[in-house]
Design a protein around this motif. Structure first.
Motif, PDB file in Angstrom:
ATOM      1  N   ALA A  89       0.934  -1.076   0.225  1.00  0.00           N
ATOM      2  CA  ALA A  89       0.119   0.055  -0.056  1.00  0.00           C
ATOM      3  C   ALA A  89       0.975   1.092  -0.063  1.00  0.00           C
ATOM      4  O   ALA A  89       1.932   1.467   0.772  1.00  0.00           O
ATOM      5  CB  ALA A  89      -0.889  -0.116   1.336  1.00  0.00           C
ATOM      6  N   SER A  90       0.558   2.142  -0.915  1.00  0.00           N
ATOM      7  CA  SER A  90       1.379   3.452  -0.930  1.00  0.00           C
ATOM      8  C   SER A  90       0.803   4.424   0.119  1.00  0.00           C
ATOM      9  O   SER A  90      -0.488   4.565   0.046  1.00  0.00           O
ATOM     10  CB  SER A  90       1.598   3.823  -2.147  1.00  0.00           C
ATOM     11  N   LYS A  91       1.772   4.918   0.736  1.00  0.00           N
ATOM     12  CA  LYS A  91       1.077   6.051   1.731  1.00  0.00           C
ATOM     13  C   LYS A  91       0.664   7.228   1.034  1.00  0.00           C
ATOM     14  O   LYS A  91       1.307   7.624   0.167  1.00  0.00           O
ATOM     15  CB  LYS A  91       2.128   6.581   2.838  1.00  0.00           C
ATOM     16  N   PRO A 102      -8.920   8.342  -1.425  1.00  0.00           N
ATOM     17  CA  PRO A 102      -9.748   7.848  -0.405  1.00  0.00           C
ATOM     18  C   PRO A 102      -9.202   7.712   1.021  1.00  0.00           C
ATOM     19  O   PRO A 102      -9.626   6.819   1.727  1.00  0.00           O
ATOM     20  CB  PRO A 102     -10.230   6.744  -0.809  1.00  0.00           C
ATOM     21  N   GLN A 103      -8.072   8.443   1.306  1.00  0.00           N
ATOM     22  CA  GLN A 103      -7.176   8.233   2.633  1.00  0.00           C
ATOM     23  C   GLN A 103      -8.566   8.701   3.479  1.00  0.00           C
ATOM     24  O   GLN A 103      -9.486   9.376   3.544  1.00  0.00           O
ATOM     25  CB  GLN A 103      -6.438   9.511   2.736  1.00  0.00           C
ATOM     26  N   GLY A 104      -8.510   8.015   4.772  1.00  0.00           N
ATOM     27  CA  GLY A 104      -9.491   7.984   5.737  1.00  0.00           C
ATOM     28  C   GLY A 104     -10.430   6.768   5.708  1.00  0.00           C
ATOM     29  O   GLY A 104     -11.020   6.687   6.794  1.00  0.00           O
ATOM     30  N   LEU A 105     -10.566   6.063   4.592  1.00  0.00           N
ATOM     31  CA  LEU A 105     -11.216   4.886   4.604  1.00  0.00           C
ATOM     32  C   LEU A 105     -10.842   3.919   5.620  1.00  0.00           C
ATOM     33  O   LEU A 105      -9.504   3.766   5.760  1.00  0.00           O
ATOM     34  CB  LEU A 105     -11.378   4.093   3.298  1.00  0.00           C
ATOM     35  N   GLU A 106     -11.571   3.108   6.390  1.00  0.00           N
ATOM     36  CA  GLU A 106     -10.968   2.159   7.448  1.00  0.00           C
ATOM     37  C   GLU A 106      -9.924   1.179   6.826  1.00  0.00           C
ATOM     38  O   GLU A 106      -8.639   1.273   7.715  1.00  0.00           O
ATOM     39  CB  GLU A 106     -12.222   1.076   7.648  1.00  0.00           C
ATOM     40  N   LYS A 107      -9.912   0.634   5.679  1.00  0.00           N
ATOM     41  CA  LYS A 107      -8.764  -0.345   5.150  1.00  0.00           C
ATOM     42  C   LYS A 107      -7.288   0.638   5.091  1.00  0.00           C
ATOM     43  O   LYS A 107      -6.418   0.015   5.497  1.00  0.00           O
ATOM     44  CB  LYS A 107      -9.131  -0.821   4.082  1.00  0.00           C
ATOM     45  N   PRO A 167      -4.915   3.252  -4.333  1.00  0.00           N
ATOM     46  CA  PRO A 167      -4.443   3.413  -3.222  1.00  0.00           C
ATOM     47  C   PRO A 167      -3.924   2.149  -2.330  1.00  0.00           C
ATOM     48  O   PRO A 167      -3.319   2.136  -1.558  1.00  0.00           O
ATOM     49  CB  PRO A 167      -5.465   4.068  -2.235  1.00  0.00           C
ATOM     50  N   VAL A 168      -4.319   1.383  -3.084  1.00  0.00           N
ATOM     51  CA  VAL A 168      -3.958  -0.244  -2.782  1.00  0.00           C
ATOM     52  C   VAL A 168      -2.994  -0.791  -3.436  1.00  0.00           C
ATOM     53  O   VAL A 168      -2.488  -2.196  -3.119  1.00  0.00           O
ATOM     54  CB  VAL A 168      -5.212  -1.350  -2.185  1.00  0.00           C
ATOM     55  N   GLY A 169      -2.433  -0.064  -4.365  1.00  0.00           N
ATOM     56  CA  GLY A 169      -0.947  -0.613  -5.276  1.00  0.00           C
ATOM     57  C   GLY A 169      -1.612  -1.901  -6.194  1.00  0.00           C
ATOM     58  O   GLY A 169      -0.801  -2.748  -6.217  1.00  0.00           O
ATOM     59  N   GLU A 207     -12.861  -0.625  -3.440  1.00  0.00           N
ATOM     60  CA  GLU A 207     -14.117   0.038  -4.332  1.00  0.00           C
ATOM     61  C   GLU A 207     -14.071   1.477  -4.074  1.00  0.00           C
ATOM     62  O   GLU A 207     -15.118   2.142  -3.759  1.00  0.00           O
ATOM     63  CB  GLU A 207     -15.325  -0.709  -4.101  1.00  0.00           C
ATOM     64  N   CYS A 208     -12.997   2.225  -4.045  1.00  0.00           N
ATOM     65  CA  CYS A 208     -12.861   3.585  -4.021  1.00  0.00           C
ATOM     66  C   CYS A 208     -13.356   4.494  -5.093  1.00  0.00           C
ATOM     67  O   CYS A 208     -13.742   5.509  -4.847  1.00  0.00           O
ATOM     68  CB  CYS A 208     -11.430   4.140  -3.352  1.00  0.00           C
ATOM     69  N   GLY A 209     -13.005   3.932  -6.284  1.00  0.00           N
ATOM     70  CA  GLY A 209     -13.528   4.741  -7.511  1.00  0.00           C
ATOM     71  C   GLY A 209     -12.458   5.615  -7.946  1.00  0.00           C
ATOM     72  O   GLY A 209     -12.826   6.236  -9.145  1.00  0.00           O
ATOM     73  N   ASN A 210     -11.365   5.848  -7.298  1.00  0.00           N
ATOM     74  CA  ASN A 210     -10.293   6.519  -8.071  1.00  0.00           C
ATOM     75  C   ASN A 210      -9.816   6.507  -9.315  1.00  0.00           C
ATOM     76  O   ASN A 210      -9.771   7.397 -10.248  1.00  0.00           O
ATOM     77  CB  ASN A 210      -8.826   6.337  -7.393  1.00  0.00           C
TER      78      ASN A 210
END
Ligand code: SF4
Ligand code: SF4
Length: 435
Positions: A3-5, A232-237, A367-369, A397-400
């Protein structure tokens, strides 16, 4: 797959309109609710029976399930299958509100000694008072606590990364102390050592408020920490992946509104039968975040905000990035409904899909690479094994990817189809192995 920060997109927030009316009023009372029953719960009322606000209407069939309550007083008129906002078919109990005179509002008494409740009593309270998480998973709180017994840190998620949604922010500004007390109850039940309140860096007023309450309570086991204002930073995962890389099982996150419901259940014995929802979008006359009983129709949710000033082109549950489009205005508000949005044509217009340019923009912004382009191309050809290797199941499923795609490919739709196809593919594989 790393995961990239802080990967994400800076989106226009569109929150100001619903924050103009940020004071929380008493719950809107629709004439009728269709209370969704959970799979694994059985109705304990019949058509023709009268019920009160906060009365039990369904009981759990399984220990991991919860009791369900009515959000308005009235008469049960029907128990039938209806579509829910996720597209699933569910059983719902319809309660037709009572004609005047209405019953007196329910006042939930403060329970003595609630702060010293044992972990066992906490779990029973959560189950019997119908507490589920206020995100799309709507997981029973007692089951989530049990599953995360190894967690050393509780994260209270105060973020709303999607545009328009302000319900958590409004609740935090209105009831910060109750949320802190709910978090402490939850921390003790989990056996965790620390509480982290995660807020978006642009919501500094929420951050400052939480910090001041932590200081006032002299809690050295709690901290408020900012998250980059990038979707989507801030999503639980992502909170778990970014703050506890490789040790995700040592932390667990709950939305702030769930934590508030926990406080109300334990301190006041109030069942979970309503939630705070943002009703917004450019078409709504008076956008705001407000309390709605579970089972309120999307039509009534708009009515509670003085209706629409122009016909929406699209109704969406939750945010425009990862939300679910609604064709039926009668679908009920569920525990996972954070927002009901009425959006105009110019906001939702979809350009025709063009072939993939192999530009890799979607990969850069994931965001999850994982590789959204490979998953969607595989899905187009029914190659679900390739979709799996490309990381389809890790997609949050962030939609980015769809947002940045210059070819306007409906990425999220394709990825959801790939996940569904993959499930069937695996079932067939297992059947073939045993068969
Ligand atoms: S929707 Fe899934 S694949 Fe697309 S960017 Fe988000 S996590 Fe990555
Ligand atoms: S962003 Fe769109 S066009 Fe570019 S590689 Fe991804 S799917 Fe293809």
């Amino acid at each position: 797959m790393a995961a990239s920060k802080s990967v994400g997109i800076r989106l226009e927030r569109k929150k100001d309109a619903s924050l103009l009316n940020w004071n929380l009023k008493k719950t809107y009372s629709p004439e009728k609710v269709r209370v969704p029953l959970r799979c694994g719960s059985r109705p304990c009322v019949r058509a023709g029976e009268h019920v009160q606000t906060g009365q039990k209407i369904a009981e759990p069939d399984r220990p991991e399930e919860v009791t369900v309550y009515a959000g308005i007083a009235g008469t049960v008129t029907e128990i039938a299958s209806i579509p829910d906002p996720t597209g699933a078919t569910i059983t719902a109990v319809t309660v037709q509100g009572r004609a005047e005179p209405k019953s007196a509002p329910v006042v939930w008494e403060v329970r003595k000694g609630w702060e010293q409740i044992s972990a066992g009593e906490f779990m029973m309270t959560c189950q019997h008072l119908g507490l589920v998480t206020t995100d799309l998973s709507s997981e029973p709180v007692h089951a989530k606590v049990k599953k995360n017994a190894a967690a050393r840190t509780l994260i209270v998620n105060c973020c709303e990364p999607e545009p328009y949604i302000t319900c958590e922010q409004v609740l935090l500004l209105s009831h910060p102390v109750e949320i802190l007390k709910g978090a402490e109850l939850l921390r003790k039940a989990l056996g965790a050592e620390k509480i982290l309140f995660a807020f978006e860096e642009c919501n500094f007023e929420v951050g400052e408020l939480i910090k001041s309450k932590i200081f006032f309570l002299k809690w050295d086991h709690a901290e408020a920490r900012a998250v980059p204002a990038l979707y989507p930073q801030g999503l639980e995962k992502l909170l778990l992946q970014n703050w506890f890389p490789g040790k995700e099982d040592q932390a667990v996150a709950f939305p702030a509104s769930t934590v508030f419901a926990i406080y109300e259940a334990v301190a006041h014995q109030k069942p979970f039968y309503e939630r705070i929802v943002t009703v917004g979008g450019e078409c709504v006359v008076e956008p705001r975040s407000l309390w709605l009983p579970l089972g309120t129709s999307f039509r009534d949710a708009l009515h509670a905000c003085k209706g629409v000033m122009r016909e929406p082109d699209k109704m969406v549950m939750n945010g425009p990035m990862a939300g679910i489009a609604q064709a039926d205005m009668n679908v009920p508000v569920t525990a996972g409904t954070a927002a009901v949005l009425a959006l105009p044509k110019e906001i939702v217009k979809e350009d025709p899909e063009e072939p993939c340019l192999r530009c890799n923009l979607c990969v850069d912004k994931c965001p999850v690479g994982i590789s959204p382009v490979m998953i969607t191309l595989a899905a187009d050809h029914g190659e679900f094994g390739i979709a799996a290797i490309s990381g389809a199941e890790a997609c949050i499923e962030c939609g980015n990817c769809g947002y940045v795609c210059p070819s306007k490919r409906p990425m999220l739709k394709k990825i959801r189809a790939a996940k569904e196809g993959l499930k069937t593919h695996r079932i067939r594989e297992t059947a073939a192995r045993h068969g």
